[in-house]
Design an enzyme around this catalytic site. Structure first.
Site, short mmCIF file in Angstrom:
data_model
loop_
_atom_site.label_atom_id
_atom_site.label_comp_id
_atom_site.label_asym_id
_atom_site.label_seq_id
_atom_site.Cartn_x
_atom_site.Cartn_y
_atom_site.Cartn_z
N GLU A 1 -0.25 4.04 -0.72
CA GLU A 1 -0.31 4.45 -2.27
C GLU A 1 -1.68 4.64 -2.62
OE1 GLU A 1 1.62 1.87 -1.09
OE2 GLU A 1 3.40 2.63 -1.26
N HIS B 1 10.31 -5.21 -6.65
CA HIS B 1 10.94 -3.83 -6.82
C HIS B 1 11.29 -3.41 -8.23
CE1 HIS B 1 10.79 -3.22 -2.46
NE2 HIS B 1 11.77 -2.30 -2.45
N PHE C 1 1.67 -0.59 -8.02
CA PHE C 1 0.55 -1.56 -8.43
C PHE C 1 -0.43 -1.37 -7.04
CE2 PHE C 1 4.10 -3.49 -11.04
CZ PHE C 1 3.91 -2.67 -12.13
#
Lengths: 321, 318
Positions: free
Chosen positions: A48, A117, A76
């Site tokens: 990410e 999650h 995050f």
């Protein structure tokens, strides 16, 4: 169900209209790859931070990237790129650069996936200057907010409840008449009413509309306001939209510490839109998301809790004048 | 190694997982389930070589690691089903199992996040001076994440007693790994000049031998070691809700791996008839499942406790 999801429609439309738009994701739909090409629909590894940094690079040199991070929990892992890089470029370069970039992430809603999650971080993200934080409360709002996001010059995070994509999404309350582009920073009137106002965001729009239906059976007409974006926050718009001199209940899945709705409550009282004794906050418990269904009971403000807050309390809100 | 005992452990994991998949189909599993079916030889082989004092860190496909680490199958099953008496009180569910008593140092649902945690445990193990290592499992998808390289680089520079076991099943959810990477896990760790070995992850004896050697090297101060275990998911990546995902991998590939199932490979080397063992383990799992389903739900009042010591002290849960 024959209706196509407004989100998919908005995305296809943007990819057709904007040849400079790319999609980054660890998963790509075969039909979209076939239609728009694998060079634009880019399959990525689970990385990410690098994905967001690359999307930023693309955006800075004149392209636009839709970054589907899947769960917003995974965003995050890219927090440096988001907070220190993506959100600061326009300001730090004194307007030389802009970052047209859209991040889509799923929040929480009935999936029982647990603490790593399931997050509803619009309060957290709205603390980052430079970001638009869109929080659709209905399927049409997803389409409408995505349309605006995909034409916006600055970075936008769209926080989408998984409930808006569940197999039963078409049966959800739908306050938006269409999936046409929705402006940022403009709250919407999700339901008219004269007795009190429910102010909601994301999942609590659904719950407030369900609660309003039940309150109507008790002869109470609740007005429902959908914030649509947490940043910008439509403080003055909401102040003008609440039923004058009647109670206002602000309903938020986030806990009340430093929350968007706490901010809004302050503004409503400060401007005289509502009396201090007429303001109520219904918020989520300050705990990580548990998995077991039994543990979820009562942690989040749902229609049941909203109805109870209105009619079952010793001094019912609707009778306070 | 005692192959029959290893076979029993693998069979327990297999039947445990299949039983839970049936529960998922009936809507009895809250959230998602990532079955370990097909990879049992990796957990059983590696953890058979672990010293009980050594920490092991897992990720969301953690049921097999937990059982092979010695966690109570009953408590693990109750946790996954969200029932009273679960390993983590119903708070962790399927993806986040942790068990201090059996030195299972958590399981994370964030890809690669377990790697630096394990390196921390390895550093602590070295400081403790007892000659122990720390172990960590990851999928091959984790090697797409930057944190993996940061961790491996630091672990190598510090010569940490860390065993990284990469379960290379060739897929990252429904994306084939070869679509998104240019080198295999073995080539990637080789490029970092890390001591590593590629092993048949469906052969429990081969895995056990590789883990025994790698752990001996870790404990002797040779720095981090990597085992790349080539294996395959028998069922699928994950199921959310009541329906398994539609097939997403080539049928020929699935058949090829199914013929090399870790249970079949091990059974071929065991001279005795295994029929009664199967019946015995199946009965054990059935009993666990019935007890779990009869156990009722966790106390809702526990949902708001345990966030922090301070919050508990001042009653700030709501």
């Amino acid at each position: 169900m024959s209706r196509r999801h407004p989100a998919g429609e908005a995305i296809r439309e943007a990819f057709t209209e904007q040849p400079t738009l790319s999609h980054f994701s660890t998963y790509q739909q075969e039909d979209l790859v076939a239609q728009y090409g694998a060079d634009r629909m880019v399959r990525m590894p689970i990385a990410e931070n690098a994905m967001l940094g690359m999307a930023l690079g693309m955006a800075l040199v004149g392209r636009r990237v839709l970054f589907s991070v899947n769960r917003v929990a995974f965003l995050f892992s890219a927090f440096d790129q988001l907070v220190n890089q993506v959100a600061t470029w326009r300001y730090m370069s004194d307007g030389q650069f802009s970052v047209p970039l859209v991040i889509r992430g799923l929040t929480r809603g009935g999936e029982h996936l647990g603490a790593q999650h399931e997050h509803v971080p619009y309060g957290l993200l709205s603390q980052i200057p430079g970001l638009v934080v869109a929080v659709p409360g209905s399927p049409n709002a997803v389409g409408g907010l995505l349309r605006t996001a995909l034409g916006h010059p600055d970075p936008v995070v769209v926080l989408e409840s998984p409930r808006l994509f569940a197999p039963t999404w078409a049966e959800l309350p739908e306050p938006e008449p269409s999936a046409a582009a929705l402006p940022f920073g403009v709250a919407g009137l999700a339901r008219p009413g004269t007795d009190l106002t429910l102010v909601a965001i994301g999942n609590t729009v659904i719950e407030s509309l369900l609660a309003a239906r039940r309150l109507a059976e008790h002869g109470i007409q609740a007005r429902v306001v959908d914030l649509r974006t947490a940043a910008p926050l439509d403080r003055d718009g909401v102040a003008a939209m609440v039923v004058p001199d009647r109670p206002v209940i602000l309903v938020d899945e986030q806990s009340r510490s430093g929350s968007v709705l706490t901010d809004l409550a302050y503004h409503l009282v400060r401007t005289g839109a509502v009396r201090p004794e007429h303001v109520e906050l219904l918020t989520g418990a300050p705990v990580p998301a548990p998995v077991s269904a039994a543990l979820l009971d009562g942690l989040l403000p749902d229609a049941e809790r909203i109805v109870r807050a209105v009619i079952d309390t010793p001094a019912p809100l609707t009778q306070r004048r | 190694m005692d192959l029959l005992s290893a076979y029993r452990d693998m069979l327990t994991i297999r039947l445990f997982e299949e039983s839970l998949l049936r529960c998922a189909d009936q809507g009895l599993v809250p959230g998602t389930i990532h079955p370990y079916t097909g990879q049992e030889a990796v957990a059983v082989g590696v953890l058979g070589a672990r010293h009980p004092a050594e920490w092991v860190v897992s990720f969301y496909r953690c049921h097999g690691h937990a059982l092979a680490a010695g966690c109570s199958p009953e408590r693990v099953m109750r946790e996954i089903l969200g029932r009273r008496g679960g390993l983590c009180g119903g708070k962790s569910g399927s993806m986040h199992l942790a068990d201090r008593a059996n030195r299972l140092l958590g399981s994370t649902s964030i890809v690669a996040a377990q790697l630096p945690v394990a390196a921390g445990a390895a550093m602590a193990a070295r400081l403790d001076g007892a000659g122990h290592a720390a172990l960590v499992f990851c999928g091959d998808g984790a090697l797409g994440a930057g944190g993996a390289y940061e961790t491996l680089s630091i672990a190598a520079a510090q010569r940490l007693p860390l065993l990284v076991v990469c379960e290379d099943n060739g897929w990252q959810d429904q994306t084939a790994s070869e679509w998104v990477r240019h080198l295999s896990p073995t080539e990637l760790v080789g490029g970092l000049n890390l001591p590593h070995v590629q092993v048949d992850g469906n052969d429990v004896e081969a895995v056990r031998d590789a883990a025994t050697d790698a752990l001996a090297a870790c404990r002797a101060g040779a720095g981090p070691q990597v085992i790349v275990a080539r294996t395959y998911l028998r069922d699928f990546h994950a199921q959310l809700g009541e329906h398994p995902p539609p097939p997403y991998r080539p049928e020929q590939e699935r058949r090829r791996w199914a013929a090399r199932d870790p249970l079949t490979v091990a059974a071929g080397r065991i001279p005795t008839d295994l029929t009664s063992l199967h019946a015995e383990v199946a009965a054990e799992i059935d009993a666990l499942l019935l007890a779990a389903l009869a156990a009722g739900e966790p106390d809702p009042a526990t949902a708001t406790t345990g966030v922090s010591v301070t919050a508990d002290l001042i009653g700030a849960g709501r």
